[in-house]
Enzyme design. Structure first.
Site, PDB file in Angstrom:
ATOM      1  N   CYS A   1       0.240   3.885   2.661  1.00  0.00           N
ATOM      2  CA  CYS A   1       0.669   3.411   3.986  1.00  0.00           C
ATOM      3  C   CYS A   1       2.138   3.769   4.204  1.00  0.00           C
ATOM      4  O   CYS A   1       2.555   4.172   5.278  1.00  0.00           O
ATOM      5  CB  CYS A   1       0.505   1.900   4.116  1.00  0.00           C
ATOM      6  SG  CYS A   1      -1.203   1.348   3.997  1.00  0.00           S
TER       7      CYS A   1
ATOM      8  N   CYS B   1       0.850  -1.203   0.000  1.00  0.00           N
ATOM      9  CA  CYS B   1       0.000   0.000   0.000  1.00  0.00           C
ATOM     10  C   CYS B   1       0.879   1.244   0.000  1.00  0.00           C
ATOM     11  O   CYS B   1       1.580   1.530   0.966  1.00  0.00           O
ATOM     12  CB  CYS B   1      -0.919  -0.055   1.212  1.00  0.00           C
ATOM     13  SG  CYS B   1      -1.537   1.519   1.800  1.00  0.00           S
TER      14      CYS B   1
END
Lengths: 105, 306
Positions: free
Chosen positions: A33, A30
């Site tokens: 993230c 991600c």
């Protein structure tokens, strides 16, 4: 101190603590993230007196992510007295994370 | 919290901002860069950058971002992690109010960047990298053999649809009018492609998803009729938006909201420079952003010595 990486077991233990617990649910694939990770580590340092700041890799702990109903990442959940008190999805700034914590402490 | 007066305050930690920081610090200026999240800006979200010279195998944008930050900090540039709330660029020194107190700068480099315009639908942010994308050239390859929707009607939407038609199995172009705004050349090229379909007079009004995007809901703008479209990816190509709200009324902006400044990066306010994607310019790339950074530091140095 950076955020601690938790397994499901460690997570369950940590929830018994008196201090509130902030958990960042994330995964290595991600991109966003990754972008919030350095800001999250600085938050961990800044709030180390008042808060336990942790991270859960949802690829390694799929059961926990499922139990906590994590649908999208990054999701931050603040636990108080062992229960989820509030959550924040994909914060756009470090200040937004700080505001989220201040609002809930 | 009070901060000292800096020679240069840089707003934004992308490649332009950190290059300005590097050059200004190396010129002996006292520099702080204010970043709201972490280094890199848009670049940090790009896993593979293949058009920044010097990396024949390409480089991870996140790593490149960290490296640019480290390099600037090695020469004494500071980073403050804060959100800018208000600025007064006419004042002397210039005033930057943030969530971490007030910063003062003899000069200011505005390097706040630009981003893709979003549809502004619920869950859109959370679905980025999970079906929702804004750059076909960056993320197209993840959709090999899949079905993708492109939203938009301009040249960039048409170019995205063409590029994706060579990768994806099927491309559906959704546009709110009954014809593309894109130039004729694109119309002709798109007509020739077998696997591109058009949904005219339609708007994406909902993102359907579980963990990832599974489809979109379309609304016909003429009849109000709703329909559902299954897809694996959605490429939003409805234009770009510079982060200049904070400066309107102070800096001269063009119709798109970009700061008006030439190659010397000088804005209408002496000692204020526009760096990187936020500046009105014909091509927005990492290489052009870093060039602006060096230029701004040079101009600021000259400004300060007068």
């Amino acid at each position: 101190m950076s955020a601690i990486h938790l397994s499901n077991e460690e997570f369950q233990k940590l929830l018994q603590e008196k201090k509130p617990v902030l958990v960042d649910y994330w995964a290595p694939w991600c991109g966003y993230c990754r972008r919030i990770a350095p800001a999250y580590d600085r938050i961990a340092q800044e709030y180390s007196q008042r808060l336990l700041v942790a991270k859960v890799n949802i690829d390694e702990e799929p059961q926990l992510a499922h139990a906590e109903q994590i649908e999208v990442i990054p999701t931050l959940i603040l636990y108080k007295d062992g229960k989820a008190a509030d959550f924040l999805v994909a914060p756009e700034s470090q200040a937004a994370i700080a505001q989220f914590i201040e609002k809930n402490l | 919290m009070s901060h000292p007066v800096y020679d240069m305050v840089i707003l934004g930690g992308g490649p332009g901002g950190y290059t300005a920081a590097l050059y200004a610090a190396r010129a002996g200026m006292r520099v702080v860069l204010i970043e709201k999240l972490s280094a890199g800006g848009q670049m940090a979200l790009t896993e593979q950058i293949d058009n920044y010279p010097g990396f024949p195998e390409g480089i991870d944008g996140y790593v490149l971002s960290e490296n640019m930050q480290k390099q600037a900090e090695r020469f004494g540039a500071e980073t403050a992690y804060a959100q800018v709330l208000r600025v007064d660029l006419q004042a002397e020194p210039k005033v930057i109010e943030t969530t971490d107190g007030i910063f003062y700068g003899k000069t200011v480099a505005v390097a706040t960047g630009a981003g893709p315009k979003e549809l502004e639908l619920p869950s859109e942010k959370a679905l980025v990298n999970r079906g929702v994308a804004y750059c076909a050239a960056c993320d197209g390859m993840f959709y090999r053999g899949k079905t993708v929707v492109v939203v938009g009607g301009g040249n960039s939407a048409a170019a995205d649809a063409l590029l994706l038609s060579r990768i994806a199995e099927k491309v559906i172009l959704v546009h709110r009018r009954d014809t593309l705004r894109a130039t004729k050349v694109y119309h002709q090229m798109l007509q020739k492609v077998q696997n591109v379909e058009f949904r005219w007079n339609s708007k994406v009004t909902e993102l359907l998803h579980q963990q990832k995007l599974t489809g979109v809901r379309l609304t016909d703008v003429l009849t109000g009729e709703e329909s559902q479209l299954d897809c694996d990816g959605l490429f939003v190509s409805i234009g770009r938006k510079p982060a200049t709200e904070l400066f309107s009324g102070q800096l001269d902006l063009d119709n798109g909201g970009y700061v008006i400044a030439g190659e010397d990066t000088q804005t209408n306010i002496p000692g204020v420079y526009a760096v990187g994607d936020v500046r009105s310019k014909p091509i927005r790339q990492i290489v052009t952003a870093v060039a602006d950074g060096a230029m701004a530091a040079h101009m600021a140095e000259a400004f300060l010595s007068n």
